[in-house]
Design an enzyme around this catalytic site. Structure first.
Site, mmCIF file in Angstrom:
data_model
loop_
_atom_site.group_PDB
_atom_site.id
_atom_site.type_symbol
_atom_site.label_atom_id
_atom_site.label_comp_id
_atom_site.label_asym_id
_atom_site.label_seq_id
_atom_site.Cartn_x
_atom_site.Cartn_y
_atom_site.Cartn_z
ATOM 1 N N THR A 13 0.833 -1.190 0.000
ATOM 2 C CA THR A 13 0.000 0.000 0.000
ATOM 3 C C THR A 13 0.878 1.254 0.000
ATOM 4 O OG1 THR A 13 -1.530 -1.265 1.286
ATOM 5 C CG2 THR A 13 -1.767 1.113 1.444
ATOM 6 N N THR A 31 -3.618 0.778 -2.848
ATOM 7 C CA THR A 31 -2.930 -0.475 -2.556
ATOM 8 C C THR A 31 -3.142 -1.551 -3.613
ATOM 9 O OG1 THR A 31 -2.619 -2.150 -0.833
ATOM 10 C CG2 THR A 31 -4.863 -1.438 -1.214
ATOM 11 N N ASN A 71 -2.348 -4.436 -2.021
ATOM 12 C CA ASN A 71 -2.263 -5.268 -0.818
ATOM 13 C C ASN A 71 -0.823 -5.651 -0.514
ATOM 14 O OD1 ASN A 71 -3.270 -6.388 1.488
ATOM 15 N ND2 ASN A 71 -3.781 -8.339 0.571
ATOM 16 N N ASP A 114 -7.842 -9.846 1.870
ATOM 17 C CA ASP A 114 -8.428 -9.005 2.921
ATOM 18 C C ASP A 114 -9.823 -9.477 3.330
ATOM 19 O OD1 ASP A 114 -6.305 -7.372 3.381
ATOM 20 O OD2 ASP A 114 -7.055 -5.650 2.272
ATOM 21 N N SER A 147 -11.103 -3.142 4.592
ATOM 22 C CA SER A 147 -9.773 -2.532 4.580
ATOM 23 C C SER A 147 -9.460 -1.896 5.921
ATOM 24 C CB SER A 147 -9.746 -1.453 3.483
ATOM 25 O OG SER A 147 -8.542 -0.736 3.530
ATOM 26 N N GLY A 152 -0.974 -2.457 6.334
ATOM 27 C CA GLY A 152 -1.950 -3.501 6.660
ATOM 28 C C GLY A 152 -2.663 -3.196 7.955
HETATM 29 O O1 DON Z 1 -6.712 -2.514 2.692
HETATM 30 C C1 DON Z 1 -5.978 -2.939 3.560
HETATM 31 O O2 DON Z 1 -6.176 -2.774 4.737
HETATM 32 C C2 DON Z 1 -4.726 -3.696 3.146
HETATM 33 N N1 DON Z 1 -4.921 -4.291 1.856
HETATM 34 C C3 DON Z 1 -3.555 -2.768 3.158
HETATM 35 C C4 DON Z 1 -2.272 -3.472 2.804
HETATM 36 C C5 DON Z 1 -1.063 -2.739 3.214
HETATM 37 O O3 DON Z 1 -1.118 -1.698 3.787
HETATM 38 C C6 DON Z 1 0.227 -3.410 2.921
HETATM 39 N N2 DON Z 1 1.312 -2.482 3.037
HETATM 40 N N3 DON Z 1 2.174 -2.393 3.783
#
Ligand code: DON
Length: 579
Positions: free
Chosen positions: A390, A408, A410, A432, A461, A483
Protein backbone atom coordinates in the site's frame (compact mmCIF):
# COMPACT_ATOMS: atom_id res chain seq x y z
CA UNK A 1 -13.45 5.21 34.63
CA UNK A 2 -9.82 4.56 35.33
CA UNK A 3 -8.48 6.97 37.95
CA UNK A 4 -5.53 9.03 36.77
CA UNK A 5 -2.69 8.08 39.13
CA UNK A 6 -0.85 10.98 40.69
CA UNK A 7 2.60 9.56 40.05
CA UNK A 8 2.50 10.87 36.52
CA UNK A 9 5.69 10.44 34.67
CA UNK A 10 7.33 13.55 33.38
CA UNK A 11 7.30 13.93 29.63
CA UNK A 12 10.47 12.62 28.05
CA UNK A 13 10.22 14.73 24.96
CA UNK A 14 13.84 15.72 24.79
CA UNK A 15 14.98 12.22 25.57
CA UNK A 16 12.92 11.14 22.61
CA UNK A 17 14.49 13.73 20.38
CA UNK A 18 17.88 12.19 20.92
CA UNK A 19 16.56 8.64 20.99
CA UNK A 20 14.98 8.89 17.58
CA UNK A 21 17.62 10.98 15.93
CA UNK A 22 18.98 8.06 13.99
CA UNK A 23 15.62 7.67 12.37
CA UNK A 24 14.93 11.31 11.98
CA UNK A 25 18.27 12.05 10.42
CA UNK A 26 17.76 15.50 11.78
CA UNK A 27 20.54 17.26 13.55
CA UNK A 28 18.72 17.94 16.81
CA UNK A 29 20.87 15.88 19.16
CA UNK A 30 24.18 16.93 17.81
CA UNK A 31 23.43 20.55 18.48
CA UNK A 32 22.03 20.11 21.98
CA UNK A 33 18.37 19.26 21.90
CA UNK A 34 17.08 21.38 24.81
CA UNK A 35 18.08 24.57 23.10
CA UNK A 36 16.76 23.41 19.78
CA UNK A 37 13.82 25.32 18.46
CA UNK A 38 11.01 23.28 17.02
CA UNK A 39 11.69 24.92 13.68
CA UNK A 40 14.99 23.10 13.41
CA UNK A 41 13.25 19.80 13.86
CA UNK A 42 10.67 20.38 11.20
CA UNK A 43 10.47 18.59 7.88
CA UNK A 44 10.21 20.41 4.58
CA UNK A 45 8.33 23.69 5.04
CA UNK A 46 6.54 25.37 2.14
CA UNK A 47 4.55 28.58 1.79
CA UNK A 48 1.65 27.44 -0.33
CA UNK A 49 1.42 23.88 -1.50
CA UNK A 50 2.85 20.46 -0.78
CA UNK A 51 2.95 16.86 -1.93
CA UNK A 52 4.26 14.04 0.26
CA UNK A 53 4.48 10.59 -1.30
CA UNK A 54 6.51 7.41 -1.22
CA UNK A 55 8.69 8.30 -4.21
CA UNK A 56 10.53 11.49 -5.18
CA UNK A 57 9.50 11.19 -8.88
CA UNK A 58 5.82 10.96 -7.92
CA UNK A 59 6.06 13.84 -5.44
CA UNK A 60 7.78 16.00 -8.07
CA UNK A 61 5.16 15.19 -10.70
CA UNK A 62 2.38 16.13 -8.26
CA UNK A 63 4.14 19.39 -7.41
CA UNK A 64 4.61 20.23 -11.09
CA UNK A 65 0.84 19.97 -11.58
CA UNK A 66 0.27 22.32 -8.63
CA UNK A 67 2.82 24.80 -9.98
CA UNK A 68 1.05 24.97 -13.29
CA UNK A 69 -2.19 25.90 -11.58
CA UNK A 70 -3.75 22.50 -11.01
CA UNK A 71 -5.52 21.84 -7.73
CA UNK A 72 -4.88 19.16 -5.11
CA UNK A 73 -7.12 16.68 -6.95
CA UNK A 74 -5.36 17.19 -10.26
CA UNK A 75 -2.08 16.64 -8.42
CA UNK A 76 -3.48 13.56 -6.69
CA UNK A 77 -4.45 11.98 -10.03
CA UNK A 78 -1.02 12.72 -11.52
CA UNK A 79 0.71 11.39 -8.38
CA UNK A 80 -1.35 8.18 -8.41
CA UNK A 81 -0.48 7.44 -12.06
CA UNK A 82 3.17 8.35 -11.43
CA UNK A 83 3.35 5.97 -8.45
CA UNK A 84 2.00 3.19 -10.69
CA UNK A 85 5.19 3.69 -12.72
CA UNK A 86 7.94 4.54 -10.25
CA UNK A 87 6.70 2.59 -7.22
CA UNK A 88 5.39 -0.73 -8.56
CA UNK A 89 5.60 -2.42 -5.15
CA UNK A 90 2.43 -0.56 -4.15
CA UNK A 91 1.60 2.24 -6.61
CA UNK A 92 -0.89 0.92 -9.08
CA UNK A 93 -3.54 0.91 -11.71
CA UNK A 94 -4.24 -2.75 -10.87
CA UNK A 95 -5.41 -2.11 -7.31
CA UNK A 96 -7.70 0.24 -5.44
CA UNK A 97 -7.89 2.73 -2.62
CA UNK A 98 -9.68 5.56 -0.90
CA UNK A 99 -9.67 9.35 -1.16
CA UNK A 100 -10.70 11.60 1.70
CA UNK A 101 -10.91 15.23 0.66
CA UNK A 102 -11.56 18.64 2.13
CA UNK A 103 -12.04 21.61 -0.17
CA UNK A 104 -11.04 25.14 0.77
CA UNK A 105 -14.75 25.87 1.21
CA UNK A 106 -14.85 23.30 4.03
CA UNK A 107 -16.77 20.75 1.97
CA UNK A 108 -15.61 17.21 2.67
CA UNK A 109 -16.15 13.86 1.00
CA UNK A 110 -14.71 10.44 0.30
CA UNK A 111 -14.31 8.22 -2.72
CA UNK A 112 -14.24 4.44 -2.39
CA UNK A 113 -12.31 2.94 -5.28
CA UNK A 114 -11.68 -0.30 -3.42
CA UNK A 115 -11.43 -3.51 -5.48
CA UNK A 116 -14.42 -5.85 -5.62
CA UNK A 117 -14.61 -9.63 -5.62
CA UNK A 118 -15.21 -10.98 -9.14
CA UNK A 119 -18.83 -12.05 -9.70
CA UNK A 120 -17.71 -15.70 -9.87
CA UNK A 121 -16.12 -15.50 -6.39
CA UNK A 122 -17.67 -17.61 -3.66
CA UNK A 123 -17.54 -17.86 0.07
CA UNK A 124 -15.40 -20.99 0.31
CA UNK A 125 -13.21 -20.42 -2.74
CA UNK A 126 -10.00 -20.51 -0.68
CA UNK A 127 -10.87 -23.72 1.23
CA UNK A 128 -10.00 -27.32 0.35
CA UNK A 129 -12.49 -30.21 0.45
CA UNK A 130 -11.92 -30.57 4.21
CA UNK A 131 -12.73 -26.92 4.80
CA UNK A 132 -9.14 -25.86 5.48
CA UNK A 133 -7.65 -22.69 4.04
CA UNK A 134 -5.38 -23.49 1.08
CA UNK A 135 -2.12 -21.67 1.82
CA UNK A 136 -1.34 -18.68 -0.42
CA UNK A 137 -4.36 -19.09 -2.72
CA UNK A 138 -5.79 -15.71 -1.70
CA UNK A 139 -2.31 -14.18 -1.71
CA UNK A 140 -0.40 -15.23 -4.80
CA UNK A 141 -1.46 -15.75 -8.40
CA UNK A 142 -4.56 -15.04 -10.42
CA UNK A 143 -7.24 -16.07 -7.91
CA UNK A 144 -5.91 -13.52 -5.42
CA UNK A 145 -6.92 -10.54 -7.56
CA UNK A 146 -10.00 -8.42 -7.04
CA UNK A 147 -11.47 -6.25 -9.80
CA UNK A 148 -9.24 -3.14 -9.86
CA UNK A 149 -10.73 0.22 -8.89
CA UNK A 150 -7.90 2.75 -9.24
CA UNK A 151 -8.57 3.90 -12.80
CA UNK A 152 -12.29 4.44 -12.27
CA UNK A 153 -11.34 6.19 -9.03
CA UNK A 154 -9.06 8.66 -10.79
CA UNK A 155 -11.67 9.32 -13.48
CA UNK A 156 -14.36 9.98 -10.86
CA UNK A 157 -12.06 12.29 -8.86
CA UNK A 158 -11.37 14.20 -12.05
CA UNK A 159 -15.05 14.50 -13.00
CA UNK A 160 -16.04 15.92 -9.64
CA UNK A 161 -13.01 17.78 -8.37
CA UNK A 162 -10.41 18.19 -11.12
CA UNK A 163 -9.64 21.38 -13.02
CA UNK A 164 -6.99 20.58 -15.65
CA UNK A 165 -7.67 18.27 -18.62
CA UNK A 166 -7.42 14.57 -17.64
CA UNK A 167 -4.87 13.88 -20.39
CA UNK A 168 -2.47 16.41 -18.86
CA UNK A 169 -2.58 14.53 -15.58
CA UNK A 170 -1.77 11.12 -17.07
CA UNK A 171 0.93 12.37 -19.46
CA UNK A 172 3.72 12.88 -16.88
CA UNK A 173 3.42 9.21 -15.85
CA UNK A 174 3.61 8.14 -19.50
CA UNK A 175 6.72 10.26 -20.01
CA UNK A 176 8.28 8.81 -16.85
CA UNK A 177 7.47 5.26 -17.98
CA UNK A 178 9.20 5.83 -21.32
CA UNK A 179 12.14 7.80 -19.85
CA UNK A 180 12.77 5.00 -17.36
CA UNK A 181 12.98 5.06 -13.58
CA UNK A 182 16.30 4.82 -11.77
CA UNK A 183 16.08 2.08 -9.14
CA UNK A 184 16.96 3.02 -5.60
CA UNK A 185 18.77 0.61 -3.31
CA UNK A 186 15.52 -0.22 -1.55
CA UNK A 187 13.55 -0.89 -4.70
CA UNK A 188 16.37 -3.02 -6.07
CA UNK A 189 16.23 -5.19 -2.97
CA UNK A 190 12.45 -5.52 -3.07
CA UNK A 191 12.35 -6.39 -6.77
CA UNK A 192 15.13 -8.97 -6.43
CA UNK A 193 13.32 -10.53 -3.46
CA UNK A 194 10.12 -10.83 -5.51
CA UNK A 195 11.86 -12.35 -8.54
CA UNK A 196 11.23 -16.05 -7.78
CA UNK A 197 7.55 -15.49 -7.03
CA UNK A 198 7.03 -13.34 -10.11
CA UNK A 199 8.55 -16.08 -12.24
CA UNK A 200 6.40 -18.71 -10.51
CA UNK A 201 3.10 -16.86 -10.98
CA UNK A 202 3.44 -15.66 -14.56
CA UNK A 203 3.58 -17.70 -17.76
CA UNK A 204 5.60 -14.90 -19.40
CA UNK A 205 8.68 -13.23 -17.92
CA UNK A 206 7.42 -10.00 -16.35
CA UNK A 207 9.44 -6.94 -17.25
CA UNK A 208 9.99 -6.31 -13.53
CA UNK A 209 12.23 -9.39 -13.46
CA UNK A 210 15.84 -9.18 -14.53
CA UNK A 211 16.51 -12.73 -15.72
CA UNK A 212 20.21 -12.37 -16.46
CA UNK A 213 21.31 -10.90 -13.17
CA UNK A 214 19.82 -9.21 -10.16
CA UNK A 215 18.90 -5.54 -10.44
CA UNK A 216 21.54 -3.14 -9.15
CA UNK A 217 20.90 0.25 -7.59
CA UNK A 218 21.10 2.86 -10.34
CA UNK A 219 19.73 0.52 -13.06
CA UNK A 220 16.95 2.01 -15.14
CA UNK A 221 13.58 0.31 -15.45
CA UNK A 222 11.57 1.15 -18.60
CA UNK A 223 7.82 0.58 -18.38
CA UNK A 224 6.97 0.42 -22.08
CA UNK A 225 3.82 -1.75 -21.99
CA UNK A 226 2.56 0.29 -19.07
CA UNK A 227 3.19 3.48 -21.06
CA UNK A 228 0.89 2.16 -23.81
CA UNK A 229 -1.79 1.20 -21.26
CA UNK A 230 -1.58 4.65 -19.72
CA UNK A 231 -1.94 6.21 -23.18
CA UNK A 232 -5.21 4.32 -23.64
CA UNK A 233 -6.37 5.61 -20.24
CA UNK A 234 -5.22 9.13 -21.17
CA UNK A 235 -7.22 9.04 -24.41
CA UNK A 236 -10.31 7.09 -23.39
CA UNK A 237 -10.62 7.56 -19.63
CA UNK A 238 -12.24 4.57 -17.91
CA UNK A 239 -12.89 2.88 -21.27
CA UNK A 240 -9.13 2.74 -21.78
CA UNK A 241 -8.97 0.24 -18.92
CA UNK A 242 -12.35 -1.43 -18.36
CA UNK A 243 -13.11 -2.09 -22.05
CA UNK A 244 -11.11 -2.60 -25.26
CA UNK A 245 -7.49 -3.70 -25.40
CA UNK A 246 -6.62 -3.41 -21.70
CA UNK A 247 -9.76 -5.30 -20.64
CA UNK A 248 -8.99 -8.01 -23.23
CA UNK A 249 -5.46 -8.30 -21.86
CA UNK A 250 -6.73 -8.64 -18.26
CA UNK A 251 -9.30 -11.28 -19.18
CA UNK A 252 -6.74 -13.22 -21.26
CA UNK A 253 -4.35 -13.09 -18.31
CA UNK A 254 -7.10 -14.48 -16.07
CA UNK A 255 -7.73 -17.33 -18.51
CA UNK A 256 -4.01 -18.14 -18.64
CA UNK A 257 -3.74 -18.40 -14.85
CA UNK A 258 -7.18 -19.65 -13.77
CA UNK A 259 -8.38 -16.30 -12.41
CA UNK A 260 -11.98 -15.11 -12.23
CA UNK A 261 -12.11 -11.48 -13.44
CA UNK A 262 -14.37 -11.26 -16.51
CA UNK A 263 -15.29 -8.57 -19.03
CA UNK A 264 -18.60 -8.24 -17.22
CA UNK A 265 -16.80 -7.59 -13.88
CA UNK A 266 -14.63 -4.92 -15.47
CA UNK A 267 -17.57 -3.16 -17.11
CA UNK A 268 -19.56 -3.27 -13.88
CA UNK A 269 -16.79 -1.83 -11.68
CA UNK A 270 -17.88 1.44 -10.17
CA UNK A 271 -16.08 3.65 -7.63
CA UNK A 272 -18.55 5.05 -5.07
CA UNK A 273 -18.75 8.45 -3.35
CA UNK A 274 -19.29 7.89 0.35
CA UNK A 275 -19.86 10.03 3.39
CA UNK A 276 -16.59 10.10 5.36
CA UNK A 277 -16.54 9.23 9.06
CA UNK A 278 -16.43 12.41 11.14
CA UNK A 279 -15.93 12.98 14.82
CA UNK A 280 -14.21 15.04 17.43
CA UNK A 281 -11.01 14.59 19.43
CA UNK A 282 -10.71 17.51 21.86
CA UNK A 283 -10.70 20.64 19.68
CA UNK A 284 -9.92 18.71 16.49
CA UNK A 285 -12.39 17.51 13.91
CA UNK A 286 -11.34 14.18 12.42
CA UNK A 287 -12.47 13.29 8.89
CA UNK A 288 -11.52 9.79 7.81
CA UNK A 289 -12.52 6.85 5.62
CA UNK A 290 -15.82 5.08 6.09
CA UNK A 291 -16.59 1.40 5.35
CA UNK A 292 -15.55 -0.66 3.47
CA UNK A 293 -12.54 0.62 5.33
CA UNK A 294 -12.47 0.01 9.05
CA UNK A 295 -9.91 2.82 9.31
CA UNK A 296 -12.08 5.85 10.09
CA UNK A 297 -14.32 4.09 12.60
CA UNK A 298 -11.39 2.43 14.37
CA UNK A 299 -9.35 5.65 14.49
CA UNK A 300 -12.24 7.56 16.05
CA UNK A 301 -12.95 4.76 18.50
CA UNK A 302 -9.29 4.82 19.57
CA UNK A 303 -9.12 8.60 19.93
CA UNK A 304 -12.41 8.71 21.87
CA UNK A 305 -11.28 5.91 24.19
CA UNK A 306 -8.02 7.65 25.18
CA UNK A 307 -9.41 11.20 25.23
CA UNK A 308 -10.29 11.22 28.97
CA UNK A 309 -6.69 10.46 29.94
CA UNK A 310 -3.87 12.94 30.17
CA UNK A 311 -1.48 11.21 27.78
CA UNK A 312 0.61 14.35 27.55
CA UNK A 313 1.30 14.23 31.28
CA UNK A 314 2.04 10.51 31.21
CA UNK A 315 4.62 11.19 28.49
CA UNK A 316 5.54 9.77 25.11
CA UNK A 317 6.17 6.00 25.09
CA UNK A 318 5.85 5.82 28.88
CA UNK A 319 4.21 2.75 30.43
CA UNK A 320 0.74 4.22 31.19
CA UNK A 321 0.53 5.83 27.74
CA UNK A 322 1.40 2.54 26.06
CA UNK A 323 -0.99 0.62 28.32
CA UNK A 324 -3.96 2.90 27.62
CA UNK A 325 -3.34 2.95 23.89
CA UNK A 326 -2.90 -0.84 23.88
CA UNK A 327 -6.07 -1.51 25.85
CA UNK A 328 -8.02 0.72 23.48
CA UNK A 329 -6.50 -1.02 20.43
CA UNK A 330 -7.29 -4.48 21.81
CA UNK A 331 -10.97 -3.60 22.16
CA UNK A 332 -11.22 -1.76 18.84
CA UNK A 333 -9.72 -4.62 16.79
CA UNK A 334 -12.11 -7.08 18.49
CA UNK A 335 -15.02 -4.91 17.29
CA UNK A 336 -13.48 -4.68 13.84
CA UNK A 337 -13.37 -8.47 13.44
CA UNK A 338 -17.09 -8.78 14.12
CA UNK A 339 -18.82 -5.65 12.91
CA UNK A 340 -16.91 -4.31 9.90
CA UNK A 341 -17.44 -5.22 6.27
CA UNK A 342 -18.67 -3.81 2.96
CA UNK A 343 -21.68 -1.60 3.83
CA UNK A 344 -23.31 -2.55 0.52
CA UNK A 345 -23.54 -6.14 1.80
CA UNK A 346 -23.53 -5.90 5.56
CA UNK A 347 -25.16 -3.41 7.89
CA UNK A 348 -22.22 -1.90 9.76
CA UNK A 349 -23.48 -0.40 13.07
CA UNK A 350 -21.51 2.82 12.56
CA UNK A 351 -23.33 4.99 15.12
CA UNK A 352 -23.23 2.23 17.71
CA UNK A 353 -19.51 1.69 17.28
CA UNK A 354 -18.90 5.42 17.74
CA UNK A 355 -21.35 5.91 20.59
CA UNK A 356 -19.60 7.82 23.40
CA UNK A 357 -21.21 5.82 26.18
CA UNK A 358 -20.42 2.55 24.48
CA UNK A 359 -16.76 3.52 24.15
CA UNK A 360 -16.64 4.69 27.77
CA UNK A 361 -18.04 1.35 28.91
CA UNK A 362 -15.49 -0.50 26.75
CA UNK A 363 -12.69 1.18 28.72
CA UNK A 364 -14.36 0.80 32.13
CA UNK A 365 -12.55 -2.45 32.98
CA UNK A 366 -9.08 -1.17 32.08
CA UNK A 367 -6.58 -1.23 34.91
CA UNK A 368 -3.12 0.27 34.91
CA UNK A 369 -2.02 -2.49 37.29
CA UNK A 370 -2.60 -5.42 34.99
CA UNK A 371 -2.98 -6.09 31.27
CA UNK A 372 -6.39 -7.29 30.11
CA UNK A 373 -6.03 -10.68 28.38
CA UNK A 374 -7.31 -10.59 24.79
CA UNK A 375 -9.02 -13.93 25.49
CA UNK A 376 -11.30 -12.00 27.88
CA UNK A 377 -12.18 -9.43 25.24
CA UNK A 378 -14.87 -10.03 22.68
CA UNK A 379 -16.57 -7.58 20.36
CA UNK A 380 -18.73 -5.25 22.46
CA UNK A 381 -22.50 -5.19 22.67
CA UNK A 382 -22.82 -2.37 20.21
CA UNK A 383 -26.06 -0.38 20.58
CA UNK A 384 -28.17 -0.87 17.47
CA UNK A 385 -29.59 2.29 15.89
CA UNK A 386 -32.38 2.55 13.36
CA UNK A 387 -31.73 4.18 10.64
CA UNK A 388 -15.45 -4.95 7.61
CA UNK A 389 1.84 -3.15 0.35
CA UNK A 390 0.00 0.00 0.00
CA UNK A 391 1.05 3.59 -0.31
CA UNK A 392 -0.29 6.86 0.98
CA UNK A 393 0.09 10.39 -0.28
CA UNK A 394 -1.01 13.70 1.17
CA UNK A 395 -1.49 16.87 -0.85
CA UNK A 396 -2.43 20.46 -0.01
CA UNK A 397 -2.71 22.99 -2.81
CA UNK A 398 -2.25 26.75 -3.07
CA UNK A 399 -6.03 27.22 -2.76
CA UNK A 400 -6.30 25.36 0.55
CA UNK A 401 -7.79 22.14 -0.86
CA UNK A 402 -6.56 18.89 0.65
CA UNK A 403 -6.42 15.30 -0.61
CA UNK A 404 -5.55 12.26 1.47
CA UNK A 405 -5.22 9.07 -0.61
CA UNK A 406 -4.23 5.58 0.44
CA UNK A 407 -3.99 3.13 -2.43
CA UNK A 408 -2.93 -0.47 -2.56
CA UNK A 409 -2.42 -3.75 -4.34
CA UNK A 410 -2.26 -5.27 -0.82
CA UNK A 411 1.00 -7.23 -0.53
CA UNK A 412 4.25 -5.98 -2.04
CA UNK A 413 3.76 -6.39 -5.83
CA UNK A 414 0.24 -7.68 -5.09
CA UNK A 415 -0.56 -11.11 -6.55
CA UNK A 416 2.82 -11.03 -8.43
CA UNK A 417 0.78 -11.39 -11.64
CA UNK A 418 1.75 -8.88 -14.34
CA UNK A 419 -0.93 -8.58 -17.03
CA UNK A 420 0.95 -9.68 -20.14
CA UNK A 421 1.28 -6.89 -22.68
CA UNK A 422 -0.31 -4.33 -20.35
CA UNK A 423 2.64 -3.90 -18.01
CA UNK A 424 0.92 -3.67 -14.63
CA UNK A 425 0.58 -5.82 -11.56
CA UNK A 426 -2.72 -7.15 -10.27
CA UNK A 427 -3.61 -6.85 -6.62
CA UNK A 428 -4.00 -9.69 -4.10
CA UNK A 429 -6.74 -7.87 -2.24
CA UNK A 430 -8.93 -11.01 -1.97
CA UNK A 431 -6.79 -11.91 1.07
CA UNK A 432 -8.43 -9.01 2.92
CA UNK A 433 -11.63 -11.04 3.02
CA UNK A 434 -12.03 -13.52 5.81
CA UNK A 435 -11.37 -16.80 3.94
CA UNK A 436 -12.74 -18.72 6.92
CA UNK A 437 -14.12 -17.36 10.22
CA UNK A 438 -11.43 -17.13 12.86
CA UNK A 439 -8.52 -17.94 10.52
CA UNK A 440 -6.07 -15.03 10.29
CA UNK A 441 -5.19 -13.38 6.98
CA UNK A 442 -1.74 -12.15 5.93
CA UNK A 443 -1.86 -9.44 8.60
CA UNK A 444 -3.05 -11.81 11.34
CA UNK A 445 -6.51 -10.22 11.20
CA UNK A 446 -9.52 -12.41 11.70
CA UNK A 447 -13.10 -11.82 10.67
CA UNK A 448 -16.45 -13.49 10.21
CA UNK A 449 -19.74 -13.10 8.43
CA UNK A 450 -19.42 -9.35 7.90
CA UNK A 451 -16.29 -9.83 5.81
CA UNK A 452 -16.93 -13.23 4.19
CA UNK A 453 -16.26 -13.56 0.42
CA UNK A 454 -19.33 -12.81 -1.69
CA UNK A 455 -19.61 -12.07 -5.41
CA UNK A 456 -18.99 -8.37 -6.22
CA UNK A 457 -18.45 -7.48 -2.55
CA UNK A 458 -15.66 -5.19 -1.39
CA UNK A 459 -13.16 -6.69 1.04
CA UNK A 460 -12.70 -4.93 4.38
CA UNK A 461 -9.77 -2.53 4.58
CA UNK A 462 -7.75 -0.89 7.34
CA UNK A 463 -6.68 2.05 5.18
CA UNK A 464 -7.14 5.30 7.03
CA UNK A 465 -6.63 8.36 4.82
CA UNK A 466 -7.44 11.19 7.23
CA UNK A 467 -7.85 14.95 7.29
CA UNK A 468 -8.06 16.96 10.51
CA UNK A 469 -9.55 20.41 11.07
CA UNK A 470 -8.81 22.75 13.94
CA UNK A 471 -11.09 25.72 14.54
CA UNK A 472 -12.86 24.87 11.27
CA UNK A 473 -9.60 25.25 9.31
CA UNK A 474 -7.38 22.64 7.71
CA UNK A 475 -4.87 21.33 10.28
CA UNK A 476 -3.40 17.99 9.16
CA UNK A 477 -3.47 15.52 6.27
CA UNK A 478 -2.18 12.07 7.16
CA UNK A 479 -2.18 8.36 6.27
CA UNK A 480 0.07 5.33 5.80
CA UNK A 481 0.41 1.80 4.43
CA UNK A 482 1.03 -1.12 6.78
CA UNK A 483 -1.95 -3.50 6.66
CA UNK A 484 -3.42 -4.00 10.10
CA UNK A 485 -0.97 -1.47 11.58
CA UNK A 486 -2.33 1.39 9.47
CA UNK A 487 -4.97 2.39 11.99
CA UNK A 488 -2.65 2.41 14.98
CA UNK A 489 0.12 4.24 13.07
CA UNK A 490 -2.26 7.05 12.13
CA UNK A 491 -3.55 7.09 15.73
CA UNK A 492 -0.02 7.32 17.12
CA UNK A 493 1.11 9.96 14.62
CA UNK A 494 -1.83 12.22 15.50
CA UNK A 495 -1.13 11.84 19.23
CA UNK A 496 2.59 12.48 18.65
CA UNK A 497 1.74 15.93 17.32
CA UNK A 498 -1.29 16.80 19.41
CA UNK A 499 -0.26 15.39 22.80
CA UNK A 500 3.50 15.09 22.64
CA UNK A 501 4.32 18.32 20.82
CA UNK A 502 6.26 16.78 17.96
CA UNK A 503 6.72 18.38 14.57
CA UNK A 504 5.13 16.58 11.62
CA UNK A 505 8.51 15.14 10.61
CA UNK A 506 9.25 13.91 14.12
CA UNK A 507 5.79 12.43 14.44
CA UNK A 508 6.08 10.32 11.26
CA UNK A 509 9.62 9.25 12.06
CA UNK A 510 9.07 8.34 15.72
CA UNK A 511 9.27 4.59 16.44
CA UNK A 512 5.85 2.96 16.69
CA UNK A 513 4.05 0.16 18.51
CA UNK A 514 0.92 -1.81 17.64
CA UNK A 515 -1.68 -4.11 19.17
CA UNK A 516 -4.57 -5.71 17.27
CA UNK A 517 -6.37 -7.78 19.91
CA UNK A 518 -5.12 -11.05 18.42
CA UNK A 519 -2.35 -12.07 18.66
CA UNK A 520 -2.26 -10.74 22.21
CA UNK A 521 1.06 -8.92 22.03
CA UNK A 522 2.43 -5.42 21.73
CA UNK A 523 4.38 -5.43 18.47
CA UNK A 524 6.99 -2.70 18.43
CA UNK A 525 9.77 -1.30 16.31
CA UNK A 526 13.32 -1.88 17.59
CA UNK A 527 13.75 1.40 19.48
CA UNK A 528 10.12 2.11 20.36
CA UNK A 529 10.13 0.97 23.98
CA UNK A 530 12.93 1.56 26.43
CA UNK A 531 14.22 -1.34 28.59
CA UNK A 532 12.77 0.32 31.75
CA UNK A 533 9.30 0.70 30.25
CA UNK A 534 9.48 -2.81 28.84
CA UNK A 535 10.15 -4.18 32.33
CA UNK A 536 7.15 -2.29 33.74
CA UNK A 537 4.86 -3.53 30.98
CA UNK A 538 6.02 -7.14 31.33
CA UNK A 539 5.48 -7.02 35.08
CA UNK A 540 1.85 -6.09 34.36
CA UNK A 541 1.26 -9.00 32.05
CA UNK A 542 1.92 -7.49 28.62
CA UNK A 543 3.72 -9.58 26.02
CA UNK A 544 6.07 -7.59 23.83
CA UNK A 545 7.40 -8.59 20.45
CA UNK A 546 9.94 -6.66 18.45
CA UNK A 547 9.30 -6.50 14.72
CA UNK A 548 10.79 -4.83 11.68
CA UNK A 549 9.93 -1.22 11.03
CA UNK A 550 6.54 -0.79 9.45
CA UNK A 551 4.40 1.78 7.72
CA UNK A 552 5.30 4.87 5.74
CA UNK A 553 3.35 7.77 7.21
CA UNK A 554 3.06 10.83 4.98
CA UNK A 555 1.71 13.91 6.71
CA UNK A 556 1.21 17.60 6.13
CA UNK A 557 0.70 19.95 9.08
CA UNK A 558 -0.59 23.48 8.74
CA UNK A 559 1.65 25.59 10.99
CA UNK A 560 0.35 28.50 13.08
CA UNK A 561 1.79 30.95 10.52
CA UNK A 562 -0.16 29.23 7.74
CA UNK A 563 2.89 27.55 6.18
CA UNK A 564 2.86 23.82 5.51
CA UNK A 565 5.19 21.27 7.08
CA UNK A 566 5.62 17.99 5.23
CA UNK A 567 6.52 14.87 7.17
CA UNK A 568 7.92 12.16 4.87
CA UNK A 569 8.60 8.81 6.49
CA UNK A 570 12.36 8.12 6.68
CA UNK A 571 11.64 4.36 6.64
CA UNK A 572 11.49 4.54 2.83
CA UNK A 573 12.53 6.77 -0.07
CA UNK A 574 9.58 9.03 0.72
CA UNK A 575 9.74 12.70 -0.15
CA UNK A 576 7.98 15.93 0.79
CA UNK A 577 8.18 18.72 -1.77
CA UNK A 578 6.48 22.07 -1.78
CA UNK A 579 6.63 25.65 -2.92
O1 DON B 1 -6.71 -2.51 2.69
C1 DON B 1 -5.98 -2.94 3.56
O2 DON B 1 -6.18 -2.77 4.74
C2 DON B 1 -4.73 -3.70 3.15
N1 DON B 1 -4.92 -4.29 1.86
C3 DON B 1 -3.56 -2.77 3.16
C4 DON B 1 -2.27 -3.47 2.80
C5 DON B 1 -1.06 -2.74 3.21
O3 DON B 1 -1.12 -1.70 3.79
C6 DON B 1 0.23 -3.41 2.92
N2 DON B 1 1.31 -2.48 3.04
N3 DON B 1 2.17 -2.39 3.78
Amino acid sequence: MLPIPDHRIKSRRYTFTCFAAVLLTLSSCATGSKTQTQAARRGVVADKAMVVSAHPDASNIGLEILRKGGNAYDAAIATQFALAVCYPVAGNIGGGGFLVYRQHTGETGALDFREKAPSAASRDMYLDSLGNVIPDLSLLGHLAAGVPGSVDGMVKIHEKLGSLPFAELVQPAIDLARRGVVLTERETRMLNNAKAQMLAHNKHTPYLVNRQADWQPGDKLYHLDLARTLERIRDKGRDGFYTGETADQIVKEMQRGGGLISHKDLLAYNAVWREPIKGQYKDLRIISMSPPSSGGIALLQLLTMVEPYDLKAYGWQQAPTIQLMTEAKRRVYADRATYLGDPDFYKVPVSGLLDQNYLKTRMSNVSLDQATASSEIKAGEVPIYESDQTTHFSIVDQFGNAASITTTINGGYGSMVVVEGAGFLLNNEMDDFSAKPGIPNMFGLIGGEANAVQPSKRMLSAMTPTIIEKAAKLYMVVGTPGGSTIITSVFQTILNVVEHGMTMQEAVAAPRFHHQWLPDEIQHEPDAISPEVRAILESKGYKLKQRNRYGAVEGILVLPNGKLEGGADPRGDDKAVGY
